[in-house]
Design a protein around this motif. Sequence first.
Motif, short mmCIF file in Angstrom:
data_model
loop_
_atom_site.label_atom_id
_atom_site.label_comp_id
_atom_site.label_asym_id
_atom_site.label_seq_id
_atom_site.Cartn_x
_atom_site.Cartn_y
_atom_site.Cartn_z
N SER A 1 54.65 21.73 8.21
CA SER A 1 54.20 23.04 7.74
C SER A 1 52.75 23.26 8.16
CB SER A 1 54.34 23.17 6.22
OG SER A 1 53.48 22.27 5.55
N GLY A 2 52.31 24.51 8.07
CA GLY A 2 50.99 24.86 8.55
C GLY A 2 51.05 25.32 10.00
N THR A 3 49.89 25.60 10.59
CA THR A 3 49.84 26.08 11.97
C THR A 3 48.72 25.39 12.75
OG1 THR A 3 48.34 27.92 11.44
CG2 THR A 3 50.72 28.36 11.36
N ILE A 4 48.95 25.23 14.04
CA ILE A 4 47.95 24.75 14.98
C ILE A 4 47.91 25.71 16.15
CG2 ILE A 4 47.24 22.89 16.52
CD1 ILE A 4 48.79 20.92 14.79
N SER A 5 46.71 26.15 16.51
CA SER A 5 46.58 27.00 17.70
C SER A 5 45.56 26.39 18.64
CB SER A 5 46.17 28.42 17.32
OG SER A 5 44.89 28.45 16.72
N VAL A 6 45.85 26.45 19.93
CA VAL A 6 44.98 25.95 20.99
C VAL A 6 44.61 27.12 21.88
CG1 VAL A 6 44.76 24.38 22.95
CG2 VAL A 6 46.07 23.68 20.93
N MET B 1 36.12 32.51 20.86
CA MET B 1 37.38 31.93 20.41
C MET B 1 37.22 30.41 20.21
SD MET B 1 41.07 31.78 22.40
CE MET B 1 41.25 33.55 22.41
N ASP B 2 37.75 29.90 19.09
CA ASP B 2 37.75 28.46 18.89
C ASP B 2 38.75 27.81 19.85
OD1 ASP B 2 35.88 28.26 16.77
OD2 ASP B 2 37.40 28.98 15.37
N ALA B 3 38.42 26.60 20.29
CA ALA B 3 39.34 25.88 21.17
C ALA B 3 40.58 25.43 20.41
CB ALA B 3 38.63 24.67 21.77
N LEU B 4 40.37 25.05 19.15
CA LEU B 4 41.46 24.48 18.36
C LEU B 4 41.29 24.88 16.91
CD1 LEU B 4 43.83 22.38 18.09
CD2 LEU B 4 42.06 20.66 17.69
N GLU B 5 42.40 25.25 16.28
CA GLU B 5 42.37 25.57 14.85
C GLU B 5 43.59 24.99 14.17
OE1 GLU B 5 41.66 29.35 11.85
OE2 GLU B 5 42.47 29.71 13.85
N LEU B 6 43.36 24.23 13.11
CA LEU B 6 44.43 23.71 12.27
C LEU B 6 44.32 24.37 10.90
CD1 LEU B 6 43.87 21.39 14.43
CD2 LEU B 6 44.92 19.84 12.77
N ARG B 7 45.44 24.88 10.41
CA ARG B 7 45.46 25.52 9.10
C ARG B 7 46.52 24.86 8.23
NH1 ARG B 7 45.15 32.10 10.22
NH2 ARG B 7 43.11 32.12 11.24
N ASP B 8 46.07 24.14 7.20
CA ASP B 8 46.95 23.51 6.21
C ASP B 8 48.10 22.76 6.88
OD1 ASP B 8 47.71 22.81 3.63
OD2 ASP B 8 48.99 24.57 3.40
N VAL B 9 47.76 21.93 7.86
CA VAL B 9 48.78 21.22 8.64
C VAL B 9 49.29 19.99 7.88
CG1 VAL B 9 49.21 19.91 10.76
CG2 VAL B 9 47.89 22.04 10.84
N ARG B 10 50.59 19.89 7.78
CA ARG B 10 51.24 18.77 7.11
C ARG B 10 52.32 18.17 8.00
NH1 ARG B 10 50.13 18.98 1.51
NH2 ARG B 10 48.89 20.85 0.99
N LEU C 1 46.79 14.08 16.27
CA LEU C 1 46.61 14.32 17.70
C LEU C 1 47.94 14.62 18.39
CD1 LEU C 1 43.94 11.64 18.73
CD2 LEU C 1 43.60 14.03 18.10
N ARG C 2 48.99 13.93 17.98
CA ARG C 2 50.30 14.16 18.60
C ARG C 2 50.87 15.53 18.22
NH1 ARG C 2 52.86 8.05 17.84
NH2 ARG C 2 51.74 7.13 19.61
N MET C 3 50.57 16.01 17.03
CA MET C 3 50.99 17.37 16.68
C MET C 3 50.24 18.39 17.52
SD MET C 3 51.71 17.46 12.56
CE MET C 3 50.17 16.70 12.03
N ILE C 4 48.93 18.18 17.68
CA ILE C 4 48.14 19.08 18.52
C ILE C 4 48.69 19.10 19.94
CG2 ILE C 4 45.85 19.48 19.53
CD1 ILE C 4 44.70 18.15 16.96
N SER C 5 49.13 17.93 20.41
CA SER C 5 49.61 17.77 21.79
C SER C 5 51.04 18.24 22.00
CB SER C 5 49.49 16.30 22.21
OG SER C 5 48.19 15.82 22.03
N THR C 6 51.68 18.77 20.98
CA THR C 6 53.07 19.26 21.00
C THR C 6 54.09 18.14 21.05
OG1 THR C 6 53.51 19.54 23.40
CG2 THR C 6 52.27 21.31 22.29
N LEU C 7 53.67 16.88 20.88
CA LEU C 7 54.60 15.75 20.96
C LEU C 7 55.30 15.50 19.63
CD1 LEU C 7 52.45 13.26 23.06
CD2 LEU C 7 54.27 14.79 23.85
N LEU C 8 54.73 15.97 18.54
CA LEU C 8 55.35 15.87 17.22
C LEU C 8 55.45 17.26 16.62
CD1 LEU C 8 53.76 12.82 15.31
CD2 LEU C 8 56.13 13.07 16.05
N GLY C 9 56.56 17.51 15.95
CA GLY C 9 56.70 18.78 15.27
C GLY C 9 55.84 18.83 14.01
N ILE C 10 55.44 20.02 13.63
CA ILE C 10 54.65 20.24 12.42
C ILE C 10 55.60 20.54 11.27
CG2 ILE C 10 52.81 21.62 11.36
CD1 ILE C 10 52.13 22.49 14.32
#
Length: 239
Positions: free
Chosen positions: A57-62, A1-10, A46-55
């Motif tokens: 569009s797109g997806t981030i999974s940790v 499993m990847d630790a982190l995945e960003l898909r078309d994050v805006r 980084l703030r989107m990954i950290s849940t401090l900023l909303g995304i």
Amino acid sequence: MDALELRDVRKSYGQREAVHGISLTVREGEIFGLIGHNGAGKTTTLRMISTLLGITSGTISVFGHDVATESEEVRKIISYLPEDAGAYKDMTGRAYLEFMASFFASGERKDEMVGRGMELADLGERIDSKVDTYSKGMMRRLLIARAIMPSPKLAIMDEVTSGLDVINAYEVRSVIRSIASSGVTVIMSSHNMFEVDMLCDRVGMIDQGNLILLGAPDDLKKEYGVDTLEEVFVKAVKG
């Protein structure tokens, strides 16, 4: 499993789009560097990954958890150390670690966590001095210890050696290597291309909100026929 995945994050602020469809993965156990000039979109990402900023569009999974829909689960397995992080200056280093550990554990588990934090900070007798007497390097080591002592699976660090002298930056890089060798995945941003080259298994280069390059430092230098990551970045940005 990847630790982190960003898909078309805006990420948009009104009519201005600050991050333009970034897609990347960070492998479990690696040190990944996110680099770019001021305003490129690193900290926003980084703030989107950290849940401090909303995304927008797109997806981030940790570790398989969606940042937008499973934010509480994500927060249980990450730590985030912003560039401007601080500590309570009227506390001693030990008291600060004990206070922060109390949010995660109690009793023996808390004591173990504080012990790990003290080991990471490596401040010796100064752990019992007040934080407002610490140098920048000592403060940064204390803050890294605070971020890592709960044993996160992913540590996110923004400009972790910013403003430090050569010796303190070297010591902080040693701490980061130690963290990664213990199995923690690290994603970090830095303006210091030498530091990124020395530390990171792979890097992503961001320019004006776009991911323009992705790869291992040595591979990127070879691709561009240059000796330094700094030269790679300049060539990539100028086209």
